[in-house]
Design an enzyme around this catalytic site. Sequence first.
Site: not given
Ligand code: ADP
Length: 492
Positions: A186, A261, A295, A395
């Site tokens: 994903k 991570e 990161c 961050e």
């Molecule tokens: P950022 O805020 O830097 O975009 P995220 O942690 O939100 O970092 O995003 C990293 C990945 O996690 C993306 O692929 C995002 O779509 C996915 N993501 C965001 N929310 C969820 C969730 N509730 N469960 C699983 N994956 C998620």
Amino acid sequence: MSQPTPPAFVQGTKQLLIGGQWVASNTGQHIDAINPANGELLCRIAQGSAQDVDRAVAAARKAFEGPWSRFTAHERRKLLLKVHDAIMDNFEELALIETLDMGAPLARTRGYKEWLSQLLQFYASQTGLAGSSTGTPMSIAPNFMALKHQVPVGVVGGIIPWNGPLMGLWWIYGPALATGCTAVLKPAEDASLSSLRVSELMMEAGVPEGVINVVTGYGKDVGQALSGHMGVDRVAFTGSVGTAQAIVRASAGNLKRLQLELGGKSPDIVFADADLDKAVPGAAMGVFSNTGQVCVAGTRILVQRAIHDEFVQRLAAFAKTIKIGDGRESGVQIGPLISQRQLDRVMHYMDIGGKEAQLVHGGQRLTGGELGKGFFVEPTVFANVRNDMTIAREEIFGPVASVIPFDTVEDALRLANDTPYGLAGGVWTQNLGTAHKVSQGIRSGTVWVNCYGVIDPATGFGGTKMSGYGWKGGKEHVESFLYPKATYFNLD
Ligand code: ADP
């Protein structure tokens, strides 16, 4: 200046990869893929749903139990090397797709090539771990023998961020192919194109159907469904702490194995005896490269008080020389931030920094000319920062350096470890004793001495504390896609 034109792949609406077929999402909806350098539409990606995740997990399970489970270590190695060649042969196109989709300069995305070649060769070299078994005579009775195997865990969900998917996706696909697992990837909604093109090239290179699957879409739909899915055995996640906590909760249903991570507020410690000709550019690019969207970025630059002012002045002078622009233009060193949302977030922290610390360079969005259409900000230096200030604690994920003065080694370590994070850290000194003491004293998974950000695929990196757990790269990473199994034989 002439810029390379977008590859043919970057057009229309991109579909999902499920069971070897490119299929529409059941939502029928899509997400715009935007070029962050100019805000223009590149193409569209399918907006996947929980039902699409169900289909992809079913395909991955079927593949896991099908002919793929009978691939020998040698066949998996051959396949990984074919994938390696396909990626290398098409690398120019992949680098351009990545630059268009997430903004990093071509100099950077092209620069991944050699490293990725090494990474893929490393995973190819590890295929013997899965299925390996050792027979051991039993200590309890002479007529018994035990056989210990390494068995692939099954279906792996990979949830990756937007800050470098062309590299990041291999932390999922590499060990999955090496071990005989299958994967549902994903990618982030803001940068999915390189994941889709890489997966297409992998299918053409002969990866069996269902072994890799891609479901694009939003985190709250696709990511959440994947991390809660009872048919997924392991989730590998790279992203923010809040999302990781949601994933941990969602994964409880079937007690998934997790590898997380997350972010950091990594300390990069510069002692007065450091070679500043190396430390200044090293620490600067430890924060500014990829527009700070890294990161492991060394965003807290701890500088020994005796050289604080000189260091700050040289850091600011270096920041001034950095060429910012559309990543397709030659000579550009840093591109835009990924999105309006990220721009708003970074500007918010720049405002806070301006109030609580001393702004020495930058602090502005670039609004003039063509750059005004994209999400560009200046590399920014704050000096005389205190470790309890917001810009030193949270961050930012933008090109913002906080320079924090310190006096002694003990002082430096206390400040370095006064953070909830533990991903990385750096130390610049010419004294071997100081280098050893400080690198041992920093509570993080990765430390660099007189360099920053170097990662060897065969060694890897990882974090501790709120930066997550699990290792990427190295043998440990491959082993985390396997579980040990003992079979006891009664030989009588
Ligand atoms: P950022 O805020 O830097 O975009 P995220 O942690 O939100 O970092 O995003 C990293 C990945 O996690 C993306 O692929 C995002 O779509 C996915 N993501 C965001 N929310 C969820 C969730 N509730 N469960 C699983 N994956 C998620």
